[in-house]
Design a protein around this motif. Sequence first.
Motif, PDB file in Angstrom:
ATOM      1  N   HIS A 118     -26.715  26.421  -6.424  1.00 29.84           N
ATOM      2  CA  HIS A 118     -25.687  25.926  -7.334  1.00 29.84           C
ATOM      3  C   HIS A 118     -25.141  24.586  -6.842  1.00 29.84           C
ATOM      4  O   HIS A 118     -24.702  24.451  -5.702  1.00 29.84           O
ATOM      5  N   ARG A 120     -22.643  21.852  -6.271  1.00 34.76           N
ATOM      6  CA  ARG A 120     -21.185  21.746  -6.152  1.00 34.76           C
ATOM      7  C   ARG A 120     -20.890  20.457  -5.386  1.00 34.76           C
ATOM      8  O   ARG A 120     -20.758  20.457  -4.166  1.00 34.76           O
ATOM      9  N   VAL A 125     -14.621  17.617  -7.239  1.00 35.13           N
ATOM     10  CA  VAL A 125     -14.772  18.888  -6.525  1.00 35.13           C
ATOM     11  C   VAL A 125     -14.241  18.764  -5.095  1.00 35.13           C
ATOM     12  O   VAL A 125     -13.572  19.670  -4.585  1.00 35.13           O
ATOM     13  N   GLU A 129     -11.212  20.869  -3.376  1.00 34.90           N
ATOM     14  CA  GLU A 129     -11.333  21.622  -2.127  1.00 34.90           C
ATOM     15  C   GLU A 129     -10.252  21.238  -1.128  1.00 34.90           C
ATOM     16  O   GLU A 129      -9.656  22.084  -0.474  1.00 34.90           O
ATOM     17  N   SER A 168     -12.444  24.030  -7.870  1.00 33.75           N
ATOM     18  CA  SER A 168     -13.193  24.522  -6.717  1.00 33.75           C
ATOM     19  C   SER A 168     -12.189  25.011  -5.690  1.00 33.75           C
ATOM     20  O   SER A 168     -11.228  24.311  -5.367  1.00 33.75           O
ATOM     21  N   ILE A 188     -23.863  28.005  -2.856  1.00 31.43           N
ATOM     22  CA  ILE A 188     -23.698  26.557  -2.834  1.00 31.43           C
ATOM     23  C   ILE A 188     -24.934  25.951  -2.185  1.00 31.43           C
ATOM     24  O   ILE A 188     -25.479  26.523  -1.232  1.00 31.43           O
ATOM     25  N   ASP A 192     -24.620  20.407  -0.085  1.00 35.24           N
ATOM     26  CA  ASP A 192     -23.234  20.209  -0.538  1.00 35.24           C
ATOM     27  C   ASP A 192     -22.206  20.753   0.451  1.00 35.24           C
ATOM     28  O   ASP A 192     -21.000  20.573   0.244  1.00 35.24           O
TER      29      ASP A 192
END
Length: 225
Positions: A118, A120, A125, A129, A168, A188, A192
Motif C-alpha cells: 500500500h 503511503r 501524509v 503523521e 494518516s 505499508i 515509505d
Amino acid sequence: MDHSLSKRLVAEAFGTGLLAVSAVGSAAMAGAMTDVPALVLLCVAISCSAALYLILELLGPISGGHLNPAVSLAMLLQGRILRNEAAAYVSMQTVGGVLGVFFVHVTFGLPLLSVGVHVRTGFPVWIAEAASTFGLILTILLGLRFRPNSVSAFVGVYVLSVTLFASSSFANPATTIARAFTDSLAGIRPVDVLPFVVSQSLGSLLAVGFARWLTTASVVTSERR
C-alpha cells in the motif's frame, strides 16, 4: 515496585506485539467481512483504542507502557529513562511489532512473510503523521503531569479519535516498520517507512518542546528603583 530491565523489555515487546495484532488483525478481519472503507476504519479505530487502554493498564506498571519508539524518545528527553534503556526499548518494541504481524498472518492463514504494497507517501501524509504523533505525545506528557491515573484512558480516546479524523495516524515507528511486513490493508510499502519514521520522530520532538513550554512556570522579575 521496580522491575528488572529484562522484564521491562519483555513487557515492551509483548505489549507492542499486541498493539500490532490489534491494528493488523482488525484490518484483516474487517476487510474479510466488508468492502466498505468506513467500516474497516471504524473497526481498526475501536480495536486499537481498546487494546491500547488494556495494554497500558496491565503492562504500564511494569515497563512504563511506552510501546512506541516515539514515546521512548520523549521519555528520554524528559529524563524519565536512560539512553541505553531507551535504545533497548526501541529494539524490543520493533521486534515485538514484527512478531505481532507474523502472529496475525498465522491466525488468518496468510503467508508468514509478505511485503507491504500500500502506497503511503507524500507531504500531506507526512504532515499527518507528524501531527498525529505530536498529539499522542502531548496527550501522554500533559496527562502524566496533570492526571497521571487517567493516562491510559486519555491515550485510548486520543487513538480512537485520531484514527477516525487524520489522513494518516500510524504514530508509531515500531508498528510502522512491522506493517511493512504485511500486504494486508494495514500494510505499508517498505520504501515509505523511513519518511514515516522521520515524521513521527519530528512530531515527538515538537511535542516535548511544546509541553515543556506550556508547563514551565513564568518567572516575573521586577526592578526596584
